[in-house]
Motif scaffolding. Sequence first.
Motif, short mmCIF file in Angstrom:
data_model
loop_
_atom_site.label_atom_id
_atom_site.label_comp_id
_atom_site.label_asym_id
_atom_site.label_seq_id
_atom_site.Cartn_x
_atom_site.Cartn_y
_atom_site.Cartn_z
N SER A 119 42.52 28.62 36.50
CA SER A 119 42.09 29.82 37.21
C SER A 119 43.34 30.59 37.61
O SER A 119 44.32 30.00 38.04
N PRO A 120 43.30 31.90 37.45
CA PRO A 120 44.50 32.67 37.78
C PRO A 120 44.70 32.78 39.29
O PRO A 120 43.77 32.56 40.06
N PRO A 122 44.76 34.43 42.72
CA PRO A 122 44.04 35.60 43.22
C PRO A 122 45.05 36.64 43.71
O PRO A 122 46.12 36.28 44.21
N GLU B 162 48.50 36.41 28.39
CA GLU B 162 47.31 35.56 28.55
C GLU B 162 46.87 34.92 27.25
O GLU B 162 46.00 34.06 27.25
N ARG B 180 39.98 37.78 29.07
CA ARG B 180 39.66 38.12 30.45
C ARG B 180 38.16 38.15 30.66
O ARG B 180 37.63 37.70 31.67
N GLY B 184 36.32 35.53 32.97
CA GLY B 184 35.63 36.14 34.10
C GLY B 184 34.17 35.75 34.14
O GLY B 184 33.62 35.40 35.19
N ASP B 194 34.69 43.48 38.37
CA ASP B 194 35.75 42.64 38.91
C ASP B 194 36.98 42.76 38.00
O ASP B 194 36.88 42.55 36.80
N SER B 195 38.10 43.06 38.61
CA SER B 195 39.29 43.34 37.79
C SER B 195 39.73 42.11 36.99
O SER B 195 40.30 42.25 35.92
N GLU B 196 39.45 40.90 37.50
CA GLU B 196 39.87 39.69 36.78
C GLU B 196 39.16 39.56 35.44
O GLU B 196 39.62 38.85 34.56
N ASN B 203 42.12 48.16 34.13
CA ASN B 203 42.60 47.85 35.48
C ASN B 203 43.77 48.72 35.89
O ASN B 203 43.86 49.16 37.02
#
Lengths: 327, 255
Positions: A119-120, A122, B162, B180, B184, B194-196, B203
Amino acid sequence: MYSRIQRLLIALMFALVAAGVTLVAASAQDGASPPAKVSGTSSDCTVCHTEYQMTWQEGAHGKAGSDPAFLDEWTKQGKPGACLVCHTTGYDPATATFKENGVACQACHGEAPADHPKSPMPVDTSPDLCGRCHSDTRFGWQDWKVSTHYQRGMNCTTCHDPHSASIKKISGPRGQAATTDEVSALCINCHKEHSMDFPYTTHNKQGVSCVDCHVNHIENTEDAAHTVPDHSFNASLDSCNTCHAQQMHSSSDQAVNGTSAPLPEPQAQGANLATGTETTKQPEPVSPVGFAVLAALLGLAGGMVLAPWLERWYQRTVKHNREDDND
Amino acid sequence: MTSQNVNRREFLKLTAIGVAVAAGTKAVSSKASSEAPKGKRQWAMVIDQSKCTGCEYCTRACQAHNDINPDIEWNTVTENGTVGNNQVFVPRPCMHCEKAPCVEVCPVKASYYRDDGIVMMDYDRCIGCRYCQIACPYGARTFNWEKFTGENPAVPEWGMPEVERRPRGVPEKCSFCYQRIDRGLAQGLTPGVDSEATPACVNICPTGARMFGDLNNPDSNVSLALHNNPTYSLREDLGTGPRVYYIPAVGVEES
């Protein structure tokens, strides 16, 4: 007799001992910045994220707790804990301890998730996060909110790199060098309408960048240690007066005679503009390594002088022992 | 004798029917493979040209997040005339076409459609023939002539890598930041909100010119943007069905 090499070796041993002791002592004295260390620090993060290490530790966030200008002012004010809320990471007012000096990873990212790196980390990129420290008195949110940047939904990280805590760097297209100095290049990257005029102005040639006029540093009377950069980006008359004060409203006889006050030297203009960077021009404190090197040199010299005596003492001891053995 | 004849005739008939059925199935299946399957979600991007200032932040963020060779751009921004006093820019990611020429021409099926409409690449399968690069009418694909080694100048200021670097000898293109989206969704986030879970270019856009979301969700920002604005897409005449839509800058005449 010892050979020269043996004498040098003895001297080097002296040097090493002297240097080691001094380094430890000097490092301990370096605790002028308050000491405290808990695991989960930025050094854990930089094991993998080496990319961020240098820019962060060289930047204002990395140096927030060790900057000589801050330490001077903080000591002068009687080391108030309130400063440490922003100048350290994880400050606990109840125990007056903190997790890490400076604005470290956790200050913005929070705790790493249990399954990181799956998980990245936050991160909240909204201005609210930055505003926890760069609040109204130290940033000028009222000015920021009238700016077009704010109204168009831009946030701090659009222009600022949070890791280096400085303006983002923009190179020209496809890695070409920027056409003007870095700060102006970032502005012109979006404000392209000025790309064909500003670089050719006298202002640019004299080294005046966009922010020199469009971001005034307003002195904060309540808190002398911080200036407030005016993020409304409006160039005011004050901006012009920073350099052109003597040309403004020249007295009538001067106007009639056609003589005006001489222009200040370009260097002086630059110096006036550089008020923002003046704080960093504090003398650097000598690092513990510097002390250690000095001690090593002293030790080396001492060792060279002491070597003959040592040799004599050693031979006497050996001889003595042999005599004892013979007995 | 007669029964034998009948048997032979029947045998021939059956064989002919069998061949016809097999051929028909093949034809149907091959037709289906040239069009993206319609999964539960259909990702799309809307780019508002009236907001785009041509700052190329999208390109930089893309370079960093996908660890792209600085010689290659998955997302390019080109200037395209002026409207009034304002310059107009066309940011161009991969269009993730519904009928993607690149998928159609790939001889080894290294380019394929995902259920969510993303046109993906299997770099291990690719033989480097570059048919896809030539077939793409948008110039979205670039070939890796050399292995990308050394530092990525866009890291870390514009983001962290990534995905793995692509090997030498394969073409690459924008993937809508599938990594992503997938990560996500696994965390229960909504891509585009959600930006993630949203592509890096969306973004980072300082003016919010890019929107991303699910076309199957009528309340997603892309569905609303498409509903409320006149939009166009690039080279509609080719019938590729791009999933990147543009809201023209005010005053632009649609061609």
